[in-house]
Motif scaffolding. Structure first.
Motif, PDB file in Angstrom:
ATOM      1  N   LEU A   1       0.563  32.240  48.481  1.00 21.46           N
ATOM      2  CA  LEU A   1      -0.245  31.206  47.844  1.00 21.46           C
ATOM      3  C   LEU A   1       0.176  31.089  46.377  1.00 21.46           C
ATOM      4  O   LEU A   1       0.799  31.998  45.830  1.00 21.46           O
ATOM      5  CB  LEU A   1      -1.734  31.568  47.915  1.00 21.46           C
TER       6      LEU A   1
ATOM      7  N   ASN B   1      -4.156  24.830  47.283  1.00 22.84           N
ATOM      8  CA  ASN B   1      -3.161  25.517  48.105  1.00 22.84           C
ATOM      9  C   ASN B   1      -3.055  24.890  49.492  1.00 22.84           C
ATOM     10  O   ASN B   1      -1.962  24.747  50.041  1.00 22.84           O
ATOM     11  CB  ASN B   1      -3.502  26.999  48.221  1.00 22.84           C
ATOM     12  N   VAL B   2      -4.182  24.500  50.061  1.00 27.76           N
ATOM     13  CA  VAL B   2      -4.154  23.895  51.397  1.00 27.76           C
ATOM     14  C   VAL B   2      -3.501  22.513  51.332  1.00 27.76           C
ATOM     15  O   VAL B   2      -2.742  22.130  52.227  1.00 27.76           O
ATOM     16  CB  VAL B   2      -5.578  23.809  51.984  1.00 27.76           C
TER      17      VAL B   2
ATOM     18  N   GLY C   1       0.051  22.061  52.057  1.00 31.55           N
ATOM     19  CA  GLY C   1       0.462  21.897  53.448  1.00 31.55           C
ATOM     20  C   GLY C   1       0.687  20.433  53.801  1.00 31.55           C
ATOM     21  O   GLY C   1       1.456  20.120  54.711  1.00 31.55           O
TER      22      GLY C   1
ATOM     23  N   VAL D   1       5.328  23.683  48.370  1.00 34.86           N
ATOM     24  CA  VAL D   1       4.352  24.042  47.340  1.00 34.86           C
ATOM     25  C   VAL D   1       4.776  23.480  45.990  1.00 34.86           C
ATOM     26  O   VAL D   1       5.849  23.771  45.493  1.00 34.86           O
ATOM     27  CB  VAL D   1       4.214  25.577  47.246  1.00 34.86           C
TER      28      VAL D   1
ATOM     29  N   ALA E   1      -7.666  18.594  54.264  1.00 32.37           N
ATOM     30  CA  ALA E   1      -7.594  19.931  53.653  1.00 32.37           C
ATOM     31  C   ALA E   1      -8.965  20.620  53.707  1.00 32.37           C
ATOM     32  O   ALA E   1      -9.061  21.818  54.022  1.00 32.37           O
ATOM     33  CB  ALA E   1      -7.094  19.834  52.214  1.00 32.37           C
TER      34      ALA E   1
ATOM     35  N   ARG F   1      -3.659  26.166  55.205  1.00 30.63           N
ATOM     36  CA  ARG F   1      -2.505  25.395  54.716  1.00 30.63           C
ATOM     37  C   ARG F   1      -1.564  25.067  55.877  1.00 30.63           C
ATOM     38  O   ARG F   1      -1.054  23.945  55.984  1.00 30.63           O
ATOM     39  CB  ARG F   1      -1.761  26.197  53.639  1.00 30.63           C
TER      40      ARG F   1
ATOM     41  N   GLN G   1      -0.731  21.047  57.876  1.00 32.26           N
ATOM     42  CA  GLN G   1       0.584  20.491  58.215  1.00 32.26           C
ATOM     43  C   GLN G   1       0.558  19.825  59.590  1.00 32.26           C
ATOM     44  O   GLN G   1       1.528  19.222  59.989  1.00 32.26           O
ATOM     45  CB  GLN G   1       1.566  21.662  58.200  1.00 32.26           C
TER      46      GLN G   1
END
Ligand SMILES: Nc1ncnc2c1ncn2[C@@H]1O[C@H](COP(=O)(O)OP(=O)(O)O)[C@@H](O)[C@H]1O
Ligand SMILES: [Mg+2]
Length: 251
Positions: free
Chosen positions: A93, A102-103, A106, A111, A129, A161, A165
């Motif tokens: 992370l 952080n999520v 995804g 990042v 998210a 995360r 995706q």
């Protein structure tokens, strides 16, 4: 290639990779179906991480193919690669960003470690998210900095995360190796729940055989770079254990 209902989420066929003439994995073939949790076991140096890097497209095999939902994982930015989400032992992370940020990474596919990018996400991305954070039980921690969360919580953010995706396959290399036993069980229960409800496949390397037996549908065992066993978890017995670990000390 047209995707049909029974196309495996992952199909590795004859995958080999050597480093400086030394084979790390040799002729590895196995598959992961929709709604299937496959544990990869094997002593240290057996080739698990090399195999996982080939499955995520981070490493090009010398030989063989890796297909995701029937599509070969080729180019760096291909669709197949985006549909594989990776969970790491060390969570990976961005410490100074909060859980939600952080999520959202995804949704980017990578990042972005700088602030001020949150507004670039659409309302629908932000809702996805938040929904993923809720799925891993961390909605209340959405605005908490990643480095103030426990190890188990950080790994659950990493799983959120991965979910953001919208993957067909989650690849997790030793995802509980840095966690205490309680947090390990929490993370593996979460992954198994996701396999059951979201229809993704999970392939997960584990150090502890008892955790593989408790959570996996199938066990693939690597020994010296080759597939030594590939069986339903219920068939994994002492003979299979010996076949896999031989005289190596038990993990
Ligand atoms: N980048 C690399 N360069 C050279 N050798 C490597 C590299 N990555 C892995 N290896 C070698 O490949 C073999 C398998 O390693 P690895 O895939 O990390 O196994 P595991 O994850 O099961 O412990 C080992 O002999 C290791 O030293
Ligand atoms: Mg490894």
């Amino acid at each position: 290639m047209t995707t049909v209902a029974n196309t495996p989420r992952l199909a590795a066929q004859g995958v080999s990779k050597a480093f400086a003439g030394h084979a790390a994995i040799r002729d590895v073939s196995f598959a992961v179906a929709e709604h299937e949790f496959v544990a990869v076991l094997g002593p240290s140096g057996a080739g698990k991480t090399t195999l996982f890097r080939c499955m995520t497209g981070l490493l090009a095999p010398d030989d063989g193919t890796v297909r995701i939902d029937g599509e070969e994982i080729g180019s760096l930015h291909g669709r197949a690669r985006r549909r594989v989400a990776v969970v790491f032992q060390q969570f990976n992370l961005v410490n100074r960003l909060n859980a939600l940020e952080n999520v959202l990474a995804g949704r980017l596919g990578h990042v972005a470690a700088w602030r001020g990018w949150l507004r670039r996400f659409s309302r629908s991305d932000r809702l996805i998210a938040l929904e993923c954070l809720e799925r891993v039980g961390l909605l209340d921690q959405a605005l908490q900095r990643a480095d103030t969360l426990s190890g188990g919580q950080q790994q659950r953010v990493a799983i959120a995360r991965a979910l953001a995706q919208r993957p067909v396959l989650i690849v997790a290399d030793e995802p509980v190796a840095s966690l205490d036993p309680n947090a390990s069980v929490g993370v593996l229960e979460l992954l198994r729940g996701i396999v059951r409800t979201e229809g993704v496949g999970v392939v997960c390397s584990l150090h502890q055989v008892h955790l593989a037996r408790a959570y996996a549908d199938r066990i693939v065992g690597l020994s010296q770079g080759r597939v030594a066993i590939d069986m339903p978890t219920a068939h994994f017995d002492e003979a299979a254990f010996d076949n896999l670990y031989g005289n190596a000390s038990a993990p």
